[in-house]
Design an enzyme around this catalytic site. Structure first.
Site, PDB file in Angstrom:
ATOM      1  N   ASP A   1      -6.135  13.443 -25.623  1.00 26.60           N
ATOM      2  CA  ASP A   1      -6.251  11.864 -25.086  1.00 26.60           C
ATOM      3  C   ASP A   1      -5.507  11.191 -26.298  1.00 26.60           C
ATOM      4  O   ASP A   1      -6.196  10.964 -27.439  1.00 26.60           O
ATOM      5  CB  ASP A   1      -7.758  11.316 -25.094  1.00 26.60           C
ATOM      6  CG  ASP A   1      -7.728   9.878 -24.654  1.00 26.60           C
ATOM      7  OD1 ASP A   1      -6.875   9.309 -24.779  1.00 26.60           O
ATOM      8  OD2 ASP A   1      -8.927   9.605 -23.939  1.00 26.60           O
TER       9      ASP A   1
ATOM     10  N   TYR B   1       0.916  -1.237  -0.035  1.00 31.87           N
ATOM     11  CA  TYR B   1       0.177   0.140  -0.052  1.00 31.87           C
ATOM     12  C   TYR B   1       0.781   1.252  -0.195  1.00 31.87           C
ATOM     13  O   TYR B   1       1.793   1.459   0.841  1.00 31.87           O
ATOM     14  CB  TYR B   1      -0.919  -0.052   1.283  1.00 31.87           C
ATOM     15  CG  TYR B   1      -2.401  -0.035   0.949  1.00 31.87           C
ATOM     16  CD1 TYR B   1      -2.895   0.773  -0.217  1.00 31.87           C
ATOM     17  CD2 TYR B   1      -2.867  -1.559   1.033  1.00 31.87           C
ATOM     18  CE1 TYR B   1      -4.363   0.620  -0.349  1.00 31.87           C
ATOM     19  CE2 TYR B   1      -4.293  -1.742   0.645  1.00 31.87           C
ATOM     20  CZ  TYR B   1      -5.015  -0.677  -0.126  1.00 31.87           C
ATOM     21  OH  TYR B   1      -6.251  -0.763  -0.727  1.00 31.87           O
TER      22      TYR B   1
ATOM     23  N   LYS C   1      -1.357   0.470 -25.338  1.00 31.07           N
ATOM     24  CA  LYS C   1      -1.781   0.404 -26.683  1.00 31.07           C
ATOM     25  C   LYS C   1      -0.487   0.385 -27.505  1.00 31.07           C
ATOM     26  O   LYS C   1       0.598  -0.436 -27.332  1.00 31.07           O
ATOM     27  CB  LYS C   1      -2.874   1.216 -27.053  1.00 31.07           C
ATOM     28  CG  LYS C   1      -4.116   0.944 -26.434  1.00 31.07           C
ATOM     29  CD  LYS C   1      -5.021   1.924 -26.372  1.00 31.07           C
ATOM     30  CE  LYS C   1      -6.290   1.632 -25.666  1.00 31.07           C
ATOM     31  NZ  LYS C   1      -7.452   2.702 -25.678  1.00 31.07           N
TER      32      LYS C   1
ATOM     33  N   GLU D   1      -0.349   4.653  -0.613  1.00 29.12           N
ATOM     34  CA  GLU D   1      -1.357   6.001  -0.827  1.00 29.12           C
ATOM     35  C   GLU D   1      -0.477   7.093  -0.669  1.00 29.12           C
ATOM     36  O   GLU D   1       0.213   7.201   0.332  1.00 29.12           O
ATOM     37  CB  GLU D   1      -2.607   5.747   0.038  1.00 29.12           C
ATOM     38  CG  GLU D   1      -3.740   4.688  -0.192  1.00 29.12           C
ATOM     39  CD  GLU D   1      -4.712   4.784   0.462  1.00 29.12           C
ATOM     40  OE1 GLU D   1      -4.701   5.564   1.902  1.00 29.12           O
ATOM     41  OE2 GLU D   1      -5.735   3.954   0.164  1.00 29.12           O
TER      42      GLU D   1
ATOM     43  N   THR E   1      -3.460   5.935 -22.548  1.00 27.62           N
ATOM     44  CA  THR E   1      -3.083   4.609 -21.773  1.00 27.62           C
ATOM     45  C   THR E   1      -1.608   4.214 -22.125  1.00 27.62           C
ATOM     46  O   THR E   1      -0.987   4.855 -22.790  1.00 27.62           O
ATOM     47  CB  THR E   1      -4.022   3.500 -22.563  1.00 27.62           C
ATOM     48  OG1 THR E   1      -3.606   3.701 -23.804  1.00 27.62           O
ATOM     49  CG2 THR E   1      -5.678   3.842 -22.524  1.00 27.62           C
TER      50      THR E   1
END
Ligand SMILES: *Cc1c(COP(=O)(O)O)cnc(C)c1O
Length: 452
Positions: free
Chosen positions: A236, A89, A265, A91, A262
């Site tokens: 984008d 974790y 891709k 965060e 992303t």
């Protein structure tokens, strides 16, 4: 039959539990282990999942992957993303975590950030935590917009993405969406028409970037339009990020206020998202990713992003992107020679949209997708601009070259692929033809084994 297909024959799903790992003929074969194909612990712990994984590896090795948004990652990327980084974790952000023990998390996240900024010069800030492209876009919307604000974006039916304002998506449900489309004649973005629309609807955010647009995007013109009407601009680049990174597509920086993408891709990394922005928006972007929309970052994915960005900074990655483009040109030309009309008359990037009405007016995208899949050629049906058919049928196919290029195919193979596609579609789904093509697809795949 290729090596992979032979292995598949020896290792049926039913046999997994009954025979046991030690009796498997591939056990201990260096190439099986090194490819992460099937490790002993997985096999011993869960034969059902191991069998599904084996079947998926065989499927990927023995079919032609032409879905424009998919790719094959390196073993290095997969090792990082399958690693113990997943246990932690973390965060918060490097140096500012809400948990102890984050020293190595800080190292990999800082590496990912540093490399992302090197890949996309002109950005002051990178957030590498978005779990996917959709989450990256969501965070930017929350930075810029209030519910009900106006967003101007490309119509889904003309190549846009569902997170750009589709009715059923959070974006469409929350904001007032105005869509621009492509010009009916040229099937390209008409910047003058988009300018008029922007001046009319006064959007707070303009989105450029697409999922099924085969042409170069004029980021500079979008930037001008956004400034003229007082809108922020989000580019984008989920599909074209790999080409942007090596300079084979113009960069949206410095024209866009926010760049989202992303990483899985054309960028050939793990499944994930990335946001780039200027200094002035950095704080809010970080805050809207965490704690705004996400909890603990997927540190295994962030480590894999660092690896993928490192790979993308090497000269080989530029050659790979160039070959992807060359292959798209070769495939487009070969399809056109066989009478297929391509939307906008061709492609500038890694994908093309085939208009089936040109030479097969009675074949829908759905028909063609299904027949091709039976033959081992994986594509997706797609709306073409001004399509008269419904999205469940469509008149088009979207075809992309990133994955075949990753397995080493070149222009000669693209011609072959076009021939095989044409044989299947031209046969109207004839079973004998599909079977013959399936065998030839297997042969071609066996010559181009997906590399580690
Ligand atoms: C693929 C894609 C996305 C979404 O990415 P996910 O990782 O599937 O959430 C966003 N925008 C565009 C333009 C895309 O093509």
């Amino acid at each position: 039959m290729g090596a992979v297909a032979r292995r598949a024959g020896r290792f049926g799903v039913d046999g997994v539990g009954a025979v046991g790992w030690a009796n498997q003929p591939f056990c201990g074969r260096v190439e099986d282990m090194s490819a992460g194909i099937l490790s002993r612990p997985l096999f011993e712990s869960d034969a059902a999942v191991a069998a599904a994984l084996r079947a998926e590896i065989d499927r990927q090795q023995s079919t032609l992957e032409l879905i424009a948004s998919e790719n094959h990652t390196s073993l290095a990327v997969r090792q990082a993303s399958g690693s113990v980084f997943a246990h932690k974790y973390a965060e918060g952000y490097p140096g500012k975590r809400y948990y102890g023990g984050c020293v190595n998390m800080d190292t990999v996240e800082s590496l990912a950030i540093e490399r992302a900024l090197k890949l996309f010069p002109g950005a002051a800030h990178a957030n590498v935590q978005p779990h996917s492209g959709a989450q990256a876009n969501t965070a930017v919307y929350l930075v810029v917009l209030q519910p009900g604000d106006t967003v101007l974006s490309l119509d889904l039916a003309h190549g846009g993405h569902l997170t750009h304002g589709m009715k059923l998506n959070f974006s469409g449900a929350t904001y007032k969406i105005v869509h621009y489309g492509v010009d009916r004649q040229t099937e390209r973005c008409d910047m003058a028409a988009i300018r008029r629309l922007a001046q009319e609807c006064k959007p707070k955010l303009i989105i450029c970037g697409a999922s099924a647009y085969p042409r170069t995007i004029d980021f500079a013109a979008f930037g001008e339009i956004a400034r003229e009407c007082g809108a922020r601009l989000m580019a984008d680049i989920a599909h074209i990020a790999g080409m942007v990174a090596v300079g084979l597509h113009p960069s949206p920086l410095p024209h866009a206020d926010f760049v989202t993408t992303t990483t899985h891709k054309t960028l050939r990394g793990p499944r994930g998202g990335l946001i780039l922005c200027g200094e002035a928006d950095a704080k809010l972007v970080d805050r809207w990713v965490f704690p705004g929309t996400q909890g603990g970052p997927h540190m295994h994915t962030i480590a894999a992003k660092a690896v993928a960005f490192g790979e993308a900074l090497r000269p080989e990655f530029r050659s790979y992107q160039q070959q992807t483009l060359d292959n798209a040109q070769a495939l487009a030309a070969a399809l056109q020679q066989r009478g297929y009309r391509l939307v906008s008359g061709g492609t500038d990037n890694h994908l093309m949209l085939v208009d089936l009405r040109s030479n097969h007016p009675n074949v829908t995208g759905k028909d063609a997708e299904g027949w091709l899949e039976q033959a081992g050629i994986i594509v997706n049906k797609n709306m073409i601009p001004f399509d008269e058919r419904k999205p469940v049928h469509t008149s088009g196919l979207r075809i992309g070259t990133p994955a075949l290029t990753s397995r080493g195919m070149k222009a000669l193979e693209m011609t072959r692929v076009a021939e095989l596609i044409h044989e299947v579609i031209g046969s109207g789904g004839d079973a004998g033809t599909i079977e013959r093509v399936r065998a030839r697809v297997r042969e071609l795949c066996a010559r181009f084994v997906i590399p580690d």
